[in-house]
Write a protein that holds these residues in place. Structure first.
Motif, PDB file in Angstrom:
ATOM      1  N   UNK A   1     -58.979  20.409   4.119  1.00 34.17           N
ATOM      2  CA  UNK A   1     -60.177  20.902   3.457  1.00 34.17           C
ATOM      3  C   UNK A   1     -60.947  19.697   2.922  1.00 34.17           C
ATOM      4  N   UNK A   2     -62.191  19.914   2.562  1.00 33.76           N
ATOM      5  CA  UNK A   2     -62.967  18.885   1.880  1.00 33.76           C
ATOM      6  C   UNK A   2     -62.565  18.933   0.405  1.00 33.76           C
ATOM      7  N   UNK A   3     -61.337  18.500   0.103  1.00 37.17           N
ATOM      8  CA  UNK A   3     -60.758  18.713  -1.225  1.00 37.17           C
ATOM      9  C   UNK A   3     -60.068  20.058  -1.231  1.00 37.17           C
TER      10      UNK A   3
ATOM     11  N   UNK B   1     -66.660  12.428  -3.761  1.00 33.83           N
ATOM     12  CA  UNK B   1     -65.563  13.285  -4.194  1.00 33.83           C
ATOM     13  C   UNK B   1     -65.045  14.006  -2.965  1.00 33.83           C
ATOM     14  N   UNK B   2     -64.091  13.414  -2.306  1.00 33.17           N
ATOM     15  CA  UNK B   2     -63.525  14.004  -1.098  1.00 33.17           C
ATOM     16  C   UNK B   2     -62.010  14.056  -1.232  1.00 33.17           C
ATOM     17  N   UNK B   3     -61.365  14.652  -0.249  1.00 31.16           N
ATOM     18  CA  UNK B   3     -59.974  15.005  -0.447  1.00 31.16           C
ATOM     19  C   UNK B   3     -58.981  14.369   0.506  1.00 31.16           C
ATOM     20  N   UNK B   4     -57.721  14.445   0.087  1.00 37.17           N
ATOM     21  CA  UNK B   4     -56.557  14.033   0.863  1.00 37.17           C
ATOM     22  C   UNK B   4     -55.596  15.208   0.887  1.00 37.17           C
TER      23      UNK B   4
ATOM     24  N   UNK C   1     -56.916  15.648  -8.982  1.00 33.69           N
ATOM     25  CA  UNK C   1     -56.499  17.034  -9.196  1.00 33.69           C
ATOM     26  C   UNK C   1     -55.917  17.536  -7.885  1.00 33.69           C
ATOM     27  N   UNK C   2     -55.009  18.501  -7.972  1.00 34.79           N
ATOM     28  CA  UNK C   2     -54.381  18.989  -6.741  1.00 34.79           C
ATOM     29  C   UNK C   2     -54.035  20.467  -6.869  1.00 34.79           C
ATOM     30  N   UNK C   3     -53.672  21.030  -5.716  1.00 36.92           N
ATOM     31  CA  UNK C   3     -53.143  22.394  -5.703  1.00 36.92           C
ATOM     32  C   UNK C   3     -52.230  22.543  -4.501  1.00 36.92           C
ATOM     33  N   UNK C   4     -51.138  23.252  -4.687  1.00 34.62           N
ATOM     34  CA  UNK C   4     -50.245  23.620  -3.580  1.00 34.62           C
ATOM     35  C   UNK C   4     -50.824  24.858  -2.906  1.00 34.62           C
TER      36      UNK C   4
ATOM     37  N   UNK D   1     -53.095  19.764  -1.501  1.00 32.61           N
ATOM     38  CA  UNK D   1     -54.476  19.334  -1.325  1.00 32.61           C
ATOM     39  C   UNK D   1     -54.951  18.637  -2.594  1.00 32.61           C
ATOM     40  N   UNK D   2     -55.492  17.433  -2.440  1.00 32.05           N
ATOM     41  CA  UNK D   2     -55.818  16.575  -3.579  1.00 32.05           C
ATOM     42  C   UNK D   2     -57.288  16.186  -3.538  1.00 32.05           C
ATOM     43  N   UNK D   3     -57.950  16.289  -4.675  1.00 32.22           N
ATOM     44  CA  UNK D   3     -59.306  15.761  -4.834  1.00 32.22           C
ATOM     45  C   UNK D   3     -59.239  14.389  -5.495  1.00 32.22           C
TER      46      UNK D   3
END
Length: 603
Positions: free
Chosen positions: A110-112, A381-384, A409-412, A435-437
């Protein structure tokens, strides 16, 4: 497992801490949300084209473009969307190519990550109107509720906050009760010294009771850091109350963002957390599948079904004018071949950094106010994504890594996504997507001493992982283990430039800066057949969000309907809630502001 599915009218579940319920309960008398089915009509309309033309070229297929196409097609217009890359823009899923085997899909990036606060109202309204198999409320039923929020600090106790719930109603509502309410909310589990917490709460109460005139005239020209008097404050104050509420919640920098904007969004979060606005949904909502599966693909299919045409791989490179109106647009395809398009109406739904490239002297002569767009600022502000063979037990919701140099910030994701993750994606070895921002690309990291903008792809992976480990592996059992990482994926918009020894970013994000309100254009331009949509347009939410993009597109469509003399009903428009109970205090402050006096709590 508890049922995460949300109904449209669902309210928040209760908090367990009696003190917090009692404190926040003072907000319960706030009343109903201001729901406006506004026409979006200007007091002085630009000259209309009395041609009866019904063809619309929507320039861009991101959130604003899809929303504009949706609203226009439902009202009988012939709509063509021109998109150079992919539908959904920054909201879309971005899969890791070549990772799917054995009939499984590629690993979903995802984009973050997608986050839908309960005070979003335009997006849920759109979602309700997108059919989805088995869902009575369409795509909206693909939203699920997070159970809580984790604030993790390296070397210190983590704060686990449950999903906020509906408070107990109190009879009195005044500044003292409001202060006590906010004290209960913000002091729970924090290490901020009491005198500093008092400063923060005083400033927050000042903003809540400030007039619109003071917000627009004074708070708009102060940064969040200036307002909170950050100089000389403790690390806890700067980390929790200054940085976390901006960098890690709303992708804004406290030393650049205006107090007006951060204060309004902070107010929305507070009211949403209090559970006192009936129309607001659960504070923390996510999709139950990758964004394209749960939302973008069904949306595009629905739009095609009602006649919307998509011209993919088409980049707008210029707008032509004749007779004071847009007469056509120049496009190039993926091979570089140029062509021209014509329509009766044009909705520019491109991000601001692309839209400003089209501002020719001829366009600026026709509408000089558009020049302010060049003053707007974009940042990264993009994600890994880390795909794991063992689900990391971090939180039943989002995790903020307080004090992390890159403001992570992240979420499982797998705990929210439907189906068996390993059976659906990749080679079957990954069971979760962490997913990490990355919100701060300019501060040095802890491994290489470099900002993310100057780190290679592998260094970004290593640095992000190390910063998260430092925050959550300080207990007896490590939560993030190196051996659990199956695959890593960085947003493909980030690319290494060897000549500059730095990264470039094809998809930057608009960021709020002090004084930028005056540079934001309106959806209606002085060019009678050109309308603007995007998160840089003046909107009520005033931040680079999906909600702002959706709202701006509705405003553009409403302006177009008026210019076309269309009998179709206007798009529904919504406003962030302003507590009626605070109106007397805001009225008093308006008088003081007009007299050149400070807020009464400032004296």
């Amino acid at each position: 497992m508890r049922d995460r599915n949300l109904r449209h009218d669902q309210v928040n579940v209760g908090l367990s801490r009696r003190a917090v319920l009692t404190g926040i309960g003072a907000l319960a008398g706030i009343g109903a949300v201001n729901l406006l089915t506004a026409t979006g009509r200007a007091a002085h309309a630009t000259p209309a084209l009395r041609t009866g033309g019904r063809s619309v070229a929507v320039l861009g297929g991101g959130m604003a473009g899809l929303t504009a196409a949706h609203e226009l097609a439902e009202r009988g217009f012939t709509v063509t969307v021109y998109e150079p890359t992919a539908l959904g823009g920054k909201a879309r899923s971005i899969t890791a190519p070549g990772t799917g085997t054995g009939g499984r899909s590629d690993l979903p990036g995802e984009h973050g990550f997608r986050f839908f606060p309960g005070f979003y109202q335009h997006i849920p309204d759109t979602m309700h109107r997108i059919p989805f198999p088995g869902n009575p409320n369409g795509v909206f039923d693909n939203l699920v509720a997070a159970g809580g929020f984790r604030m993790s600090v390296a070397g210190g106790p983590d704060l686990m906050m449950p999903a906020p719930g509906a408070p107990t109603r109190l009879e009195m509502y005044n500044a003292d009760v409001l202060r006590d309410s906010l004290t209960a909310m913000f002091t729970m589990g924090t290490s901020v010294p009491a005198p500093e917490m008092s400063v923060f709460l005083k400033k927050l109460v000042m903003f809540l009771t400030s007039s619109i005139e003071r917000r627009d005239g004074e708070w708009e020209h102060q940064t969040w850091a200036q307002t909170l008097e950050v100089a000389g404050k403790s690390q806890a104050y700067r980390t929790v109350l200054v940085s976390a509420l901006t960098r890690q919640l709303v992708a804004a920098r406290p030393d650049r963002a205006s107090t007006r904007t951060i204060g309004r969004i902070g107010q929305a979060f507070v009211l949403n957390a209090a559970g006192v606005v009936p129309e607001y949904g659960h504070l923390d909502r996510l999709l139950n599948a990758p964004t394209n599966e749960a939302w973008i693909d069904p949306w595009a299919a629905m739009l095609r079904g009602i006649g919307v045409r998509f011209e993919m791989g088409k980049k707008i490179v210029g707008l032509e004018m004749a007779g004071g109106r847009i007469s056509g647009a120049r496009v190039v395809d993926e091979t570089g071949r140029a062509s021209a398009i014509e329509a009766d109406w044009y909705v520019s739904a491109m991000p601001v950094e692309r839209a400003v490239e089209l501002l020719t002297p001829q366009l600026l002569d026709a509408d000089p106010t558009l020049a302010g767009m060049r003053e707007l600022v974009v940042d990264w502000m993009v994600g890994v994504q880390f795909f794991l063979r063992r689900s990391a037990p971090l939180s039943d919701g989002h995790v903020a890594y307080l004090g992390s140099p890159w403001a992570l910030t992240s979420i499982n994701q797998a705990q929210f996504w439907r189906g068996d993750f390993a059976a659906r994606y990749g080679d079957g070895s990954a069971v979760d997507c962490l997913s990490v921002d990355i919100s701060d690309w300019d501060s040095p990291g802890i491994l290489y001493g470099k900002p993310a903008k100057r780190c290679s792809r592998e260094e970004i992976f290593a640095e992000t992982w190390a910063q998260m480990q430092r925050s959550v592996n300080d207990g007896p059992t490590p939560m993030l283990r190196d051996e659990d990482v199956v695959h890593r994926f960085l947003d493909p918009g980030v690319a290494w430039d060897p000549g500059r020894s730095a990264n470039t970013n094809a998809t930057p994000l608009l960021v709020n800066t002090v004084g930028s309100l005056e540079h934001r254009p309106h959806a209606r331009t002085a060019i009678p057949n050109l309308f603007l949509a995007g998160d840089y347009i003046r909107t009520d939410i005033d931040l680079a969000t999906m909600e702002s993009a959706n709202e701006s597109a509705r405003a553009a469509v409403n302006a177009l309907l008026e210019a076309a003399d269309s009998p179709a009903p206007p798009c529904a428009m919504y406003r962030l809630h302003e507590p009626a109970e605070l109106a007397p205090m805001r009225a008093l402050d308006a008088q003081r502001y007009a007299a050149g006096l400070p807020h009464i709590l400032q004296t």
